[in-house]
Design an enzyme around this catalytic site. Structure first.
Site, short mmCIF file in Angstrom:
data_model
loop_
_atom_site.label_atom_id
_atom_site.label_comp_id
_atom_site.label_asym_id
_atom_site.label_seq_id
_atom_site.Cartn_x
_atom_site.Cartn_y
_atom_site.Cartn_z
CG ASP A 198 1.05 42.51 -11.25
OD1 ASP A 198 1.15 41.45 -11.64
OD2 ASP A 198 1.40 43.95 -11.67
CG HIS B 4 -3.17 44.55 -8.41
ND1 HIS B 4 -3.77 45.05 -9.72
CD2 HIS B 4 -2.12 44.92 -8.49
CE1 HIS B 4 -3.22 45.83 -10.06
NE2 HIS B 4 -2.00 45.80 -9.55
NI NI Z 1 2.06 46.63 -8.42
#
Ligand code: NI
Length: 282
Positions: free
Chosen positions: A89, A233
């Site tokens: 992400d 991430h």
């Molecule tokens: Ni996010």
């Protein structure tokens, strides 16, 4: 209708089903854009590295081309294999290219949920992700908490991002990951109206909080199960540093890396919320 060419990448057989294009994502057709940018890179990787041990995958590649409005979905049976969908992400980030190399080394695919306004600043990276055969979803334009937005604002956040990603990669993203995992029945319903399933996760090492590669690795490995969706991430160096170890360890345990659409074999429904697909055999 596209014609499909089967590429056997490994000696490990997997069940092959007559998955029709219409079954992949309701109302959409599978195809590969005519653009020379668009390839199915898993096959390309295999072609370039024939000596590499291949994943137990059967890869389908379209050899005729129509409009691209659905991901390239390999026909992997996650009811029989230990599948895992790794997701990244908030990027693309400074280390995304390095991360792509790591994934290629392990012959792994992932699913990426870029933020729209970040993606438009790094269109080349987004194209590289797409060209490498990964799936790209939608993480809103500016990392909006959708539960705090009205329906018009949700449509704007998702639609603007989808158009930007389509303009860059040629494919409209059809998965939405709501920032913070914040979703209500109303938000899901609105996303469903826009045609998008809601993709959450079941494995979260809190890599944004614990900026420590050892922690990220250990936490993922402690939580992962067949059918898991792993939240990472790609904007954090500590996360990227953990990825090679995670990939190797999962591969050693027999996991097969799939995109989110592959995990669900193209059966994701708009407006429904998905955390994982644990139940093998269903
Ligand atoms: Ni996010």
């Amino acid at each position: 209708m596209s014609r499909w060419q089967r590429l056997s990448l490994a000696g490990v057989p997997v069940a092959i089903f007559g998955l029709s294009a219409g079954a992949v994502l309701a109302g959409q057709s599978i195809g590969t854009a005519a653009s020379q940018d668009t390839t199915i890179p898993v096959a390309a990787v295999a072609a370039e590295q024939p000596a590499e041990p291949a994943l137990p995958h059967t890869v389908f590649t379209a050899d005729s081309v129509e409009a691209q409005d659905a991901p390239d979905v390999r026909d992997v049976d996650c009811r029989q294999l230990k599948c895992v969908a790794i997701t990244f992400d908030d990027g693309p980030g400074a280390q995304t290219v390095e991360l792509l190399d790591m994934l290629r080394t392990e012959n792994a695919v992932a699913t990426w949920f870029p933020v729209g306004q970040v993606a438009v600043d790094r269109p080349g990276m987004l194209r590289q992700i797409a060209k490498a055969g990964h799936e790209i979803g939608n993480h809103t334009w500016d990392h909006a908490q959708l539960t705090l937005r009205d329906d018009a604002s949700i449509e704007d956040e998702v639609g603007r991002t989808a158009r930007a990603i389509r303009d860059i990669t040629g494919t409209r993203p059809r998965l939405v990951r709501p920032p913070y995992g914040a979703v209500t029945a109303r938000v899901a319903s609105e996303l469903g109206r826009l045609g998008d399933p809601v993709i959450l996760w079941d494995v979260d090492p809190l890599d944004w909080k614990y900026r420590n590669a050892d922690h990220v690795y250990s936490s993922v490995m402690a939580q992962v199960q067949p059918g898991s969706i792993v939240l990472l991430h790609d904007i954090h160096a500590t996360t990227v540093a953990a990825v090679p170890r995670i990939l190797r360890a999962l591969a050693e345990q027999g996991f097969v890396f799939v995109t989110v659409s592959e995990l669900y074999r193209g059966s994701l429904r708009p407006g429904e919320i998905y955390h994982a697909r644990h139940h093998l055999g269903r």
